[in-house]
Each structure stands twice: as structure tokens, then as C-alpha cells.
Write a protein that holds these residues in place. Sequence first.
Motif, PDB file in Angstrom:
ATOM      1  N   TYR A  50      -2.748  -7.166   0.542  1.00  0.00           N
ATOM      2  CA  TYR A  50      -2.856  -6.797   1.899  1.00  0.00           C
ATOM      3  C   TYR A  50      -3.906  -6.950   2.867  1.00  0.00           C
ATOM      4  O   TYR A  50      -3.351  -6.943   4.332  1.00  0.00           O
ATOM      5  N   ALA A  99      -5.789   2.181  -8.672  1.00  0.00           N
ATOM      6  CA  ALA A  99      -6.387   0.449  -9.046  1.00  0.00           C
ATOM      7  C   ALA A  99      -6.402   0.070 -10.337  1.00  0.00           C
ATOM      8  O   ALA A  99      -6.029  -0.962 -11.370  1.00  0.00           O
ATOM      9  N   GLU A 155       0.053   4.506   1.040  1.00  0.00           N
ATOM     10  CA  GLU A 155      -0.914   5.353   2.399  1.00  0.00           C
ATOM     11  C   GLU A 155       0.101   5.108   3.295  1.00  0.00           C
ATOM     12  O   GLU A 155       1.241   4.454   3.473  1.00  0.00           O
ATOM     13  N   ALA A 185      -1.603   3.115  -4.754  1.00  0.00           N
ATOM     14  CA  ALA A 185      -2.130   3.670  -3.971  1.00  0.00           C
ATOM     15  C   ALA A 185      -3.296   3.112  -3.899  1.00  0.00           C
ATOM     16  O   ALA A 185      -4.389   3.100  -3.967  1.00  0.00           O
ATOM     17  N   TYR A 186      -4.387   4.038  -2.727  1.00  0.00           N
ATOM     18  CA  TYR A 186      -5.864   3.713  -2.727  1.00  0.00           C
ATOM     19  C   TYR A 186      -6.079   5.177  -3.046  1.00  0.00           C
ATOM     20  O   TYR A 186      -7.271   5.619  -2.843  1.00  0.00           O
ATOM     21  N   THR A 187      -6.470   4.555  -4.404  1.00  0.00           N
ATOM     22  CA  THR A 187      -7.541   5.398  -5.284  1.00  0.00           C
ATOM     23  C   THR A 187      -7.948   4.292  -6.116  1.00  0.00           C
ATOM     24  O   THR A 187      -6.842   3.903  -6.505  1.00  0.00           O
ATOM     25  N   GLU A 188      -9.228   4.650  -7.113  1.00  0.00           N
ATOM     26  CA  GLU A 188      -9.971   4.324  -8.133  1.00  0.00           C
ATOM     27  C   GLU A 188      -8.591   4.307  -9.405  1.00  0.00           C
ATOM     28  O   GLU A 188      -8.708   3.512  -9.599  1.00  0.00           O
ATOM     29  N   PRO A 223       1.341  -1.208  -0.436  1.00  0.00           N
ATOM     30  CA  PRO A 223      -0.180   0.088   0.179  1.00  0.00           C
ATOM     31  C   PRO A 223       0.573   0.934  -0.100  1.00  0.00           C
ATOM     32  O   PRO A 223       2.417   1.067   0.233  1.00  0.00           O
ATOM     33  N   GLU A 225      -9.586  -3.978   2.575  1.00  0.00           N
ATOM     34  CA  GLU A 225     -10.234  -2.665   1.850  1.00  0.00           C
ATOM     35  C   GLU A 225      -9.162  -2.389   0.652  1.00  0.00           C
ATOM     36  O   GLU A 225      -9.554  -2.356  -0.976  1.00  0.00           O
ATOM     37  N   TYR A 226      -7.650  -2.752   0.552  1.00  0.00           N
ATOM     38  CA  TYR A 226      -7.171  -2.812  -0.989  1.00  0.00           C
ATOM     39  C   TYR A 226      -7.498  -3.879  -2.044  1.00  0.00           C
ATOM     40  O   TYR A 226      -7.808  -3.710  -2.747  1.00  0.00           O
ATOM     41  N   LEU A 267     -10.746  -2.913  -3.753  1.00  0.00           N
ATOM     42  CA  LEU A 267     -10.229  -1.517  -4.418  1.00  0.00           C
ATOM     43  C   LEU A 267      -9.980  -1.869  -6.307  1.00  0.00           C
ATOM     44  O   LEU A 267     -10.337  -1.483  -6.570  1.00  0.00           O
TER      45      LEU A 267
END
Length: 337
Positions: free
Chosen positions: A252, A234, A197, A228-231, A195, A255-256, A259
Motif C-alpha cells: 500500500y 504485522a 486504518e 492493521a498498522y501495529t507491530e 490497510p 510505512e506499511y 512495518l
Amino acid sequence: MRSVMVQIPNTPTSTDVARLAGVSRATVSYVLNNTSAVRISEATRQRVHQAARELGYVPHAAARSLRAGHSRMVLMPAPAIPVGHLYGRFLSEFQWALGRLDYTVVQYGGAGLDGDEAARAWAELRPVAVLVPGAGLGPQGVAVLKRSGARAVVTVGPGRVEGAHALLMNHDAVGHCAGAHLYARGRRRVGVVLPGEPGLRDYALPRLAGVREALRGTDATVTELPLAYTEEAAAELAARWRASALDAVFAYNDEYAMLLMRALQDEGIRIPEDVAVIGADDLMLGRLLRPRLSTVHIELPSGRDLAELVDRAVRDPGGEPEVHTVLGASVVRRESS
């Protein structure tokens, strides 16, 4: 001009409580400070508490700290990493258990402070104990806290710090469970999400190491997948997926995983036929997906057990620091793998 007299009520004192309850001020102090060294009947305790409630009496924390030589405040610095439902539930249990032991938990949000510099800021509040999540605190920071009067410093993270009690979070086991599961399902080209973040690297790298250990000596390969935790991120990863030839991914956490699953499905990549996906944390939302998300169920330490550790350390500040390895992990197999 007519004047109006306003009577300001007097703040109730322990003397008022003693008078209403029909006991001495010392008895009021023993009861409200939860002193175990003096035997007081349950009926008397209830009478004192009832009188305090009727009068609206609240003990003065600073005065009580002066008498006791320390406060009853347990300081919890706010985590510098994103936390979800799993950690929130653990925190609530921990706070409840400490409250039962007559401690007050205060969460400190020291944005921009790190390591020993943060320890100096925490020390200014004169807590009786500090529970430090994550990495970053060093031996000097522990010494600063103890010199300020902290009787217990407890770290919760991947490693131990000299002078502090430690709950070691075995994140390698989380990755090992995921890697072993994917191999058992016949997958040989495994991706592992790292990730993007801030603050998650200390947890992601042990999980990656756990996957590598589970697949060591086999014919499987492991590929790191920064994400990165963004659409958008992904979608970019999913667009390159067919070229990577990966047939499985440990994402991980849940949530990931959710996504990435959506992005893969948008690319027409079938789950689990083309790619097996597994997350971690066992969130409720993962059970509502189609296909349902396989995950690693994580067992955090008991909030009650941790509260008892803090209490033991406060009562025996000179004792040998305790070290406990915690964080149980087990696979919950569902349709995505």
C-alpha cells in the motif's frame, strides 16, 4: 490610595495609514485589498505597506468581506485519514501560493462530521472557497456551500461531485505500477496490503484494482492482505507467510512496507530472495533501510496550480466546473524487489 492612569493606545485605522503615507483612504484600501482594477504605482504601494507596518495596522477581515461581498478565506477541512510528509509538503505549498494571491487558508477540524452534515458546518464560516480532501461530499453539500456564499468548491479524491471542481487522484496507476514491476521481476504470487486504518479504503481499493489490472491475463495471482498498522498485526501476518506461498507484496505505502518488512525479517524470511517488497510515496526513511525499499514515486498536483484553479473559480463562480486527473506514478527500483 494612589491611582495610576494607564493610557490604552488607540487602534490604528486606515485613516492613520493614509495620513502617514500621504495618500487617500481609497488608495490605502486599493493597496491593502490587492485591487487589480485600479492602477497604482509600485512606489505608492510600498509607501502604504511601510506605513501600515510602522503603525501596526491590520485590515479588519469582516469589514473587508462586507465591502467585497465575500471573504478571502479558503477553508480546508482536516483530512479524516492519516496524512504524512508527502501531503504535508503539498499543503504547505498550496497555502503559500494562496497567500501570494491574498487568500487566507483556514483548516477546519470537524471531528465526527461527515458528508453534507459537514458541509453545513463549513458553510457557517462563510468561506469564499472550500477545498475538500477525500470522498464523502455530495451534490447537496456543494449546493449548501454555494448558497452560503462559497464561490468555489474543489474536491480532491477518487471521484467527482456534481457542481464542484475536481482533482481526480488516479490511485489505480499507483497499484498498476507496483504490480507491473513485481511481474517484471519474475514474481507470480503477489500479495496486496489493505490497510486497516479508517478512511484509507477509498485509496487502497483503487490501488488493489490497479495491481489486478496490471496482472490481468498473466499467470500471476493476487491475494488481499488486510493489515492493521501495529507491530502485533504485522507479526501475525508474517507468521502465516510461508503457508501463503506468496513471493511478492505491494504494501500500500512505504510505512506499511517498512512495518511488514521488519516482521518478515524477524521470521527469517529473506528480502528480496524469498519475498519482493514494494511500497509507495518514496519516503526518505525507505532509502535508509537495508535492503533499501523499492517504491512508487507519487507526483501530487502542484500547490501553485491548485491555488490558481481556486482563484479562477472565485473570479468566475458561474463557470463550468474544471476536472483534472492528477497524481503521476513511477517505480523507483531498489534492493527490496
